[in-house]
Every structure is written in structure tokens, then in C-alpha cells.
Design an enzyme around this catalytic site. Structure first.
Site, PDB file in Angstrom:
ATOM      1  N   LYS A  11      41.451  60.337  67.941  1.00  0.00           N
ATOM      2  CA  LYS A  11      40.692  59.524  68.908  1.00  0.00           C
ATOM      3  C   LYS A  11      41.000  59.940  70.346  1.00  0.00           C
ATOM      4  O   LYS A  11      40.094  60.121  71.163  1.00  0.00           O
ATOM      5  CB  LYS A  11      41.017  58.038  68.697  1.00  0.00           C
ATOM      6  CG  LYS A  11      40.626  57.508  67.317  1.00  0.00           C
ATOM      7  CD  LYS A  11      40.885  56.026  67.175  1.00  0.00           C
ATOM      8  CE  LYS A  11      42.364  55.707  67.062  1.00  0.00           C
ATOM      9  NZ  LYS A  11      42.982  56.228  65.822  1.00  0.00           N
ATOM     10  N   THR A  12      42.281  60.108  70.654  1.00  0.00           N
ATOM     11  CA  THR A  12      42.673  60.518  72.011  1.00  0.00           C
ATOM     12  C   THR A  12      42.170  61.922  72.320  1.00  0.00           C
ATOM     13  O   THR A  12      41.720  62.200  73.435  1.00  0.00           O
ATOM     14  CB  THR A  12      44.210  60.457  72.157  1.00  0.00           C
ATOM     15  OG1 THR A  12      44.658  59.137  71.866  1.00  0.00           O
ATOM     16  CG2 THR A  12      44.635  60.832  73.565  1.00  0.00           C
ATOM     17  N   ASP A  19      43.682  53.127  75.413  1.00  0.00           N
ATOM     18  CA  ASP A  19      44.150  53.223  74.029  1.00  0.00           C
ATOM     19  C   ASP A  19      44.562  51.835  73.536  1.00  0.00           C
ATOM     20  O   ASP A  19      44.999  50.993  74.328  1.00  0.00           O
ATOM     21  CB  ASP A  19      45.337  54.184  73.956  1.00  0.00           C
ATOM     22  CG  ASP A  19      45.589  54.685  72.542  1.00  0.00           C
ATOM     23  OD1 ASP A  19      44.751  54.436  71.658  1.00  0.00           O
ATOM     24  OD2 ASP A  19      46.631  55.334  72.322  1.00  0.00           O
ATOM     25  N   THR A  48      42.856  51.027  66.457  1.00  0.00           N
ATOM     26  CA  THR A  48      43.099  51.140  65.019  1.00  0.00           C
ATOM     27  C   THR A  48      42.642  49.877  64.300  1.00  0.00           C
ATOM     28  O   THR A  48      42.623  49.837  63.071  1.00  0.00           O
ATOM     29  CB  THR A  48      44.598  51.364  64.744  1.00  0.00           C
ATOM     30  OG1 THR A  48      45.349  50.311  65.382  1.00  0.00           O
ATOM     31  CG2 THR A  48      45.057  52.702  65.295  1.00  0.00           C
ATOM     32  N   ARG A  81      47.837  64.429  62.528  1.00  0.00           N
ATOM     33  CA  ARG A  81      49.125  64.186  63.193  1.00  0.00           C
ATOM     34  C   ARG A  81      50.278  64.348  62.202  1.00  0.00           C
ATOM     35  O   ARG A  81      51.302  64.936  62.529  1.00  0.00           O
ATOM     36  CB  ARG A  81      49.147  62.790  63.811  1.00  0.00           C
ATOM     37  CG  ARG A  81      50.432  62.505  64.592  1.00  0.00           C
ATOM     38  CD  ARG A  81      50.424  61.101  65.166  1.00  0.00           C
ATOM     39  NE  ARG A  81      49.385  60.948  66.169  1.00  0.00           N
ATOM     40  CZ  ARG A  81      48.920  59.769  66.575  1.00  0.00           C
ATOM     41  NH1 ARG A  81      49.381  58.653  66.041  1.00  0.00           N
ATOM     42  NH2 ARG A  81      47.986  59.710  67.503  1.00  0.00           N
TER      43      ARG A  81
END
Length: 337
Positions: free
Chosen positions: A69-70, A114, A163, A223
Site C-alpha cells: 500500500k505504501t 497510513d 488494514t 514484506r
């Protein structure tokens, strides 16, 4: 002057090297693997915005942690050649914090928030007119003498990431007119491509079989895959060995990661349900208490992957371990009468 610029570039490169997650983050659309539907929609949105010489409309990304997302927010910023201001929901504690951020934006800037679901509801209400009409309403004073001042804001784009989209209020969700995009888990092939790219950036000599082994244990999450790759690299470096399937297997065993990517905490959940609650069903509150673990950790981190593998069922009565879950642990499933 050229020497100074080169020195700054070198310092910037050295700094990025210390933060490997930043180094591994794709900086071009071509390097961003997976999420093809989202990429196509974003490219249309951004191309249309550039042709109109106007900032793109507000965007919301949601999905499990570690899916990119980032990274997508950074790619949007680079595509629009815009400056990006980064903050998070928990960091904006007061209306004054939000006002300070918004009034310091310049035309065309991108504001990335975020974990936007953790914004205070009062702050959310101040954000509505800022997103919708580009104005900021500030109340000065208290009681009968209080008055409202309206500040005009420069055109900007808000990109939110979360999330837990269910925790974002409906009025706030409706103001993301550019689109609300759900990031899906990656396939093993996509994860392997990401690992291969990361290995090249980190100058790691990685065998294909080793890359496959890391990919299949990475919980379909980039990740996690990059984390495993870095730990396997450390293991190979210390033990003066190459990154082969065997060395990867040994390194991940030291981390407690089994053949399908379950961590010790995942296996603890399955063992606890089987040994203490006869395989279930058991409620989340009871399970969390038995494990001395936070409910949110079980629900958001462990459960999705266990359910995806078919090792755990979430029923109205509680959590139950499936026959596949028993088999993975090498246990006999109770006979169903």
C-alpha cells in the site's frame, strides 16, 4: 558544485542502504510486481489527471499488512511528479495537528495517511470539507464567543492506507472519489519474481530452488518474503555458504518457520485449540486468554493465513481446527460421528 551533488547522492545512497526496506521498494511501475488490476486503474486515473493538469482524486488502499500500500502511494507521487507528505492516523492527535499539516501543503501535493482507520472521529469530521471542497473550518474560542474561520486549501490528493477498512466511517469512505482499492495476496510465482529482484538489488547470488523455497513459505506477502531473504542472506554469510535450497531450509528452521510458512505462534494456536479445547469450537476471547496474546494479533495476523491454508475454520460458535490442520501437525483427527 558537481562534487557537492555527487557527495549528496552518495550520502543518500548510503542512507538508503541502511534502510533495506526503502532500498527494495520499487520506484517504477515496471518494477512493481502483481496487483495488475489496481495498476491499470491507477494509470488511467493518473494519466487523465495529468492531461487535465489537476491533482488526482483521493484514493484509499486497503488490505493485509505488507502487500504494498505504501509503495503504491510513493509510485503515485512519482508518476505525478508531486511532493508527498507522510503521516499516520495515530500521529494526528489533535485538530491542530491536522490543520498544521493541511495548511503547509502546496498545490499538487500528496498527503499520505497510513493506518487512517485510527483517526479520531472529531478529526475525521474536519477532514471532510478539506477533501470535498478544499476548505478547513477552524473554531476559535469557546462558548458564545466562539467563531469559525474558514481557510482555503491548495488542491491536493489524499491517499489513505488501512488494514481495517470496516473501522473507517462511511462518510469518510465515500469521499475517496478516486477509488477504493483492495490489495490481494500474491501468488507464489509473483513472490518468487519479487525475491529475484530483491536478490539482484542486494547483490545476493540466489539459486532458483532457494528462491522457490523462500516464496512458498512467505505467506503470499512481499514484506515477509524480503524479510526471509535478508535473514537467509545473513545465515549464508555467517556460515560461509551459498544460498541453496538446503541453506534456506536450515536458516528458516532456525526462525521456526516450517515447510508451509507457519510460525511458532501459528502452530501454538493450532496446538492450543486441539489440546485445551478438543479441536474447538472456541471463542476468540478465550483463545487469546489461553495464549496470553492480543485478540487483534490473532485475528489480523495469524488467522487469515491459517484459514487460507485450510487449517482453521471460523464458525459462529468459534474457531475449530480442520482435518488438514491435524494432518499438518502429524496428529490424528478425531472421528466425526
Amino acid at each position: 558544485m558537481k562534487k557537492i551533488e555527487n557527495k549528496r547522492e552518495l550520502e543518500s545512497t548510503e542512507k538508503d542502504a541502511l534502510f533495506l526496506d526503502t532500498t527494495l521498494r520499487p520506484s517504477r511501475w515496471e518494477d512493481y510486481i502483481g496487483q495488475s488490476g489496481i495498476k491499470k486503474n491507477l494509470q488511467i486515473l493518473l494519466t487523465a489527471a495529468k492531461e487535465r493538469s489537476h491533482p488526482p482524486e483521493h484514493i484509499l488502499f486497503y488490505g493485509p499488512p505488507g502487500l504494498g500500500k505504501t509503495t503504491l502511494a510513493h509510485l503515485v507521487s512519482k508518476e505525478m511528479n508531486a511532493q508527498m507528505k507522510v503521516t499516520s492516523g495515530p500521529a494526528i492527535e489533535k485538530i491542530g495537528d491536522l490543520a498544521s499539516i493541511l495548511t503547509n501543503l502546496t498545490p499538487g501535493d500528496i498527503l499520505f495517511i497510513d493506518e487512517i482507520h485510527r483517526l479520531n472521529k472529531t478529526i475525521e469530521e474536519v477532514l471532510y470539507p478539506a477533501m470535498e471542497s478544499g476548505s478547513l473550518d477552524i473554531i476559535i474560542g469557546k462558548g458564545p464567543s466562539a467563531r469559525t474561520i474558514q481557510l482555503e486549501l491548495p488542491p491536493f490528493t489524499l491517499i489513505g492506507a488501512t488494514t481495517r477498512i470496516a473501522m473507517i466511517s462511511s462518510p469518510l469512505r465515500s469521499r475517496f472519489s478516486g477509488g477504493i482499492f483492495k490489495l490481494e495476496f500474491y501468488t507464489n510465482d509473483e513472490i518468487q519474481k519479487i525475491i529475484s529482484r530483491s536478490a539482484k538489488i542486494l547483490s545476493i547470488d540466489l539459486e532458483d530452488s532457494a528462491g522457490k523455497e523462500i516464496a512458498k513459505r512467505s505467506r503470499y506477502t512481499p514484506r515477509t518474503a524480503n524479510y526471509f531473504l535478508k535473514r537467509c542472506r545473513d545465515f549464508a554469510q555467517v556460515n560461509k555458504t551459498n544460498l541453496t535450497k538446503d541453506s534456506v531450509d536450515e536458516a528458516l528452521k532456525l526462525l521456526g518457520i516450517d515447510a508451509v510458512g507457519l510460525s511458532p505462534s501459528d502452530r501454538d494456536i493450532l496446538h492450543t485449540i486441539i489440546n485445551k479445547f478438543s479441536g474447538g469450537p472456541v471463542g476468540l476471547n478465550t483463545l487469546a486468554a489461553a495464549l496470553s496474546e492480543e485478540q487483534a494479533t490473532i485475528e489480523e495476523f495469524n488467522e487469515p493465513y491459517l484459514i487460507q491454508l485450510g487449517f482453521l475454520d471460523r464458525t459462529p460458535r468459534g474457531r475449530t481446527v480442520t482435518t488438514s490442520g491435524y494432518e499438518h501437525l502429524g496428529l490424528n483427527s478425531p472421528t466425526l460421528l
